[in-house]
Design a protein around this motif. Sequence first.
Motif, PDB file in Angstrom:
ATOM      1  N   ALA A  71       1.617   6.561  -6.739  1.00 14.33           N
ATOM      2  CA  ALA A  71       0.713   7.435  -7.591  1.00 14.33           C
ATOM      3  C   ALA A  71       0.093   8.858  -7.007  1.00 14.33           C
ATOM      4  N   GLY A  72       1.172   9.455  -5.651  1.00 16.45           N
ATOM      5  CA  GLY A  72       0.480  10.647  -5.296  1.00 16.45           C
ATOM      6  C   GLY A  72       2.232  11.726  -5.714  1.00 16.45           C
ATOM      7  N   GLU A 113       1.141  -1.053  -0.242  1.00 16.93           N
ATOM      8  CA  GLU A 113       0.272   0.047  -0.038  1.00 16.93           C
ATOM      9  C   GLU A 113       0.838   1.637  -0.310  1.00 16.93           C
ATOM     10  N   LEU A 114       2.113   1.082   0.784  1.00 17.34           N
ATOM     11  CA  LEU A 114       3.289   2.036   0.271  1.00 17.34           C
ATOM     12  C   LEU A 114       3.294   2.185  -0.377  1.00 17.34           C
ATOM     13  N   VAL A 115       3.613   1.318  -1.626  1.00 18.76           N
ATOM     14  CA  VAL A 115       5.183   1.881  -2.845  1.00 18.76           C
ATOM     15  C   VAL A 115       3.536   2.441  -3.940  1.00 18.76           C
ATOM     16  N   GLN A 116       2.593   1.823  -3.690  1.00 18.55           N
ATOM     17  CA  GLN A 116       1.053   2.246  -3.970  1.00 18.55           C
ATOM     18  C   GLN A 116       0.917   3.507  -4.571  1.00 18.55           C
ATOM     19  N   ARG A 117       0.963   3.973  -2.745  1.00 20.10           N
ATOM     20  CA  ARG A 117       0.705   5.227  -2.236  1.00 20.10           C
ATOM     21  C   ARG A 117       1.952   6.201  -2.970  1.00 20.10           C
ATOM     22  N   VAL A 118       3.052   5.871  -2.691  1.00 18.30           N
ATOM     23  CA  VAL A 118       4.055   7.049  -3.469  1.00 18.30           C
ATOM     24  C   VAL A 118       4.084   7.081  -5.085  1.00 18.30           C
TER      25      VAL A 118
END
Length: 196
Positions: free
Chosen positions: A129-130, A122-127
């Motif tokens: 995407a943001g 989830e952290l990798v996806q968040r970084v």
Amino acid sequence: MTALVESLMKLPGVGSKTAARLAYHIIDMKPDDVENLAAAIRNVKSSTHLCSICFNTTDSDKEICDICASEKRDGQTVCVVKDAKDLDAVERAGFYDGKYHVTGGLISPLAGITQEDIRLRELVQRVGAGDIREIIIAFEPTVEGDATALFIARLLKPIGVKVTKLARGLPVGADFAGTDSITLAKAVENRVPVKA
């Protein structure tokens, strides 16, 4: 009374003597106060949930917590912590104005906890995407904390985001939530890059 003492002993840091002292205090409380205490315990359990962005516990009726919802906080900096207690410790110190990511644990092969068991995907996806410029890793200075920090740095290196960790003002093996505000503030202020 035995059942109450045994239930209270399940709380962290509460041994048999403290549990008995609390149980006697509850016995001496007014009936309305006991009902309010019981209701507060029931309500906190039924009304809290995890924020869908940072995974902090929240009692907000929205899907996200107040920190993630705040436009006043720096959304380009994300402090990665192990759990809600550590997030609260950083917030209490009052020096950090960014957002958070709660992993829900640390990698610990001896305990059978792998990167799949905590919220790194989830952290990798968040970084990815943001518009995040810096990840501050704020784990306890333990073998597990260091191993998890290194793993995160390696995961995020291809994305090109800056990854730092708290400076070693924190003693090795320290209880993060019990660290005083000044030490914690200095550790964040003097954070260093994590070499992947």
